[in-house]
Design an enzyme around this catalytic site. Structure first.
Site, PDB file in Angstrom:
ATOM      1  N   SER A 120      35.829  71.132  20.710  1.00  0.00           N
ATOM      2  CA  SER A 120      36.591  72.044  21.348  1.00  0.00           C
ATOM      3  C   SER A 120      36.041  72.762  22.242  1.00  0.00           C
ATOM      4  O   SER A 120      36.521  73.600  23.476  1.00  0.00           O
ATOM      5  CB  SER A 120      35.845  73.712  20.448  1.00  0.00           C
ATOM      6  OG  SER A 120      34.975  73.539  19.812  1.00  0.00           O
ATOM      7  N   HIS A 141      42.802  69.439  19.558  1.00  0.00           N
ATOM      8  CA  HIS A 141      42.111  71.215  19.629  1.00  0.00           C
ATOM      9  C   HIS A 141      42.884  72.202  18.755  1.00  0.00           C
ATOM     10  O   HIS A 141      43.036  72.399  18.830  1.00  0.00           O
ATOM     11  CB  HIS A 141      41.421  71.185  20.757  1.00  0.00           C
ATOM     12  CG  HIS A 141      40.597  72.333  20.154  1.00  0.00           C
ATOM     13  ND1 HIS A 141      40.219  73.885  20.996  1.00  0.00           N
ATOM     14  CD2 HIS A 141      40.075  73.382  19.003  1.00  0.00           C
ATOM     15  CE1 HIS A 141      39.814  74.263  20.833  1.00  0.00           C
ATOM     16  NE2 HIS A 141      39.331  74.115  19.092  1.00  0.00           N
ATOM     17  N   GLU A 153      45.952  72.565  21.046  1.00  0.00           N
ATOM     18  CA  GLU A 153      45.471  72.328  22.181  1.00  0.00           C
ATOM     19  C   GLU A 153      45.525  71.009  23.025  1.00  0.00           C
ATOM     20  O   GLU A 153      45.191  69.855  21.983  1.00  0.00           O
ATOM     21  CB  GLU A 153      44.046  72.609  22.959  1.00  0.00           C
ATOM     22  CG  GLU A 153      44.264  74.328  22.976  1.00  0.00           C
ATOM     23  CD  GLU A 153      42.758  74.617  23.742  1.00  0.00           C
ATOM     24  OE1 GLU A 153      42.502  75.329  24.499  1.00  0.00           O
ATOM     25  OE2 GLU A 153      41.951  73.995  23.621  1.00  0.00           O
ATOM     26  N   ASN A 191      38.963  78.592  24.583  1.00  0.00           N
ATOM     27  CA  ASN A 191      37.264  78.627  23.969  1.00  0.00           C
ATOM     28  C   ASN A 191      36.279  79.341  25.354  1.00  0.00           C
ATOM     29  O   ASN A 191      35.201  79.378  25.455  1.00  0.00           O
ATOM     30  CB  ASN A 191      36.706  77.421  23.685  1.00  0.00           C
ATOM     31  CG  ASN A 191      36.695  77.409  22.020  1.00  0.00           C
ATOM     32  OD1 ASN A 191      37.062  78.404  20.791  1.00  0.00           O
ATOM     33  ND2 ASN A 191      36.641  76.540  21.241  1.00  0.00           N
TER      34      ASN A 191
END
Length: 292
Positions: A120, A141, A153, A191
């Site tokens: 992540s 991800h 992702e 993130n």
């Protein structure tokens, strides 16, 4: 569907079991690996529980659940993962652990096996450099909880080739996911935005601006967030939140990404959130109770 037929998943925790769950539902044969048989069994039990919940909610039927479970094999031997078409690493958010996994997997890899990491926050380019096939290495991800969240992702390292990228996108879409491309910078897109917000909420608590309940209520009702940032941090795992903040702080050298000292203290205490029974909330009773 892609030419991928078998998928190895390394890590049977919350993320790995969720990935195995959706991949098996997508019609792929899955080999689930972890460091012990007990962890694999725990992951399989979690997958069965979550599939049963989907049946109860009418999302899938009993036959789909049975077929998905039949497609998942417990792979105690890492060599079984290496023999797949795509191997996805979903271990703890620690760069050295992830690199070690790929080094141990390398002798068992098929010539054309694709490698992916569910990291992540960590550089895909650096992880790929620990393998013999950086051109066939990519970031996939998945979001937590994987069976519910639609996004994946896609992160290319500097050496990732076009066929690997195209196969990765096709694979994610075949699971019913929507893909978003992110460049290989610390924490990518989701993130990079989300975790500093959680860290700022912890600073807000640390500085006495509001209590746990006040901060989460304010963000839920004032910003229309489905979950308050402190509750979300507990759900993600405060150790993971800290790891991502450290990656951002070290990778971007900007003081605005400094992890809050209170976050560090909670992790040092082992109060990692929901999975540990305590974080910013205490989950050991019938209802969560704020710890500050």
């Amino acid at each position: 569907m892609t030419d991928i037929k078998t998928v190895g998943v390394i890590g049977a925790g919350q993320m790995g079991s969720g990935i195995a769950h959706v991949v098996a539902l997508g019609g792929y044969d899955v080999r689930l690996h972890d460091v012990s048989r007990e962890r694999i069994e725990a992951g399989l039990a979690l997958i069965e529980k979550n599939l049963a919940r989907q049946v109860h909610r009418g999302i899938i039927d009993e036959s789909a659940m049975s077929a998905a479970l039949a497609r998942i094999t417990a792979a105690e031997d890492l060599a079984l993962v290496g023999a797949t078409d795509l191997a996805i690493e979903a271990a703890t958010e620690n760069e050295e652990i992830k690199k070690s996994i790929f080094r141990n997997l390398q002798p068992h890899l098929g010539e054309n096996t694709l490698l992916a990491s569910n990291t992540s926050s960590i550089s895909i380019t650096r992880l790929a450099s620990a393998t013999d096939r950086p051109e066939r290495f990519i970031g996939l991800h998945f979001m937590n909880p994987v069976p519910l969240m639609k996004l994946v992702e896609i992160i290319r390292g500097i050496a990732t080739d076009v066929p690997t990228y195209e196969r990765a996108v096709a694979f994610a879409k075949s699971l019913g996911k929507i893909t978003s491309n992110a460049e290989d910078f610390p924490a990518f897109i989701v993130n990079r935005v989300l975790v500093p917000m959680i860290n700022e909420a912890i600073y807000t608590l640390y500085e006495g601006v509001g209590t746990v309940d006040a901060i989460d209520t304010a963000m839920k009702l004032g910003a229309n967030h489905p979950m308050g940032p402190l509750e979300l941090g507990d759900f993600i795992g405060l150790d993971t939140v800290l790891s991502i903040m450290n990656v951002l702080h070290e990778g971007l050298a900007d003081s605005k990404y400094r992890p809050c000292p209170l976050l560090v203290k909670y992790v040092e205490a082992g109060w990692l959130g929901k999975k540990a029974g305590r974080g910013f909330y205490d989950y050991r009773g019938e209802h969560p109770i704020p710890t500050r």
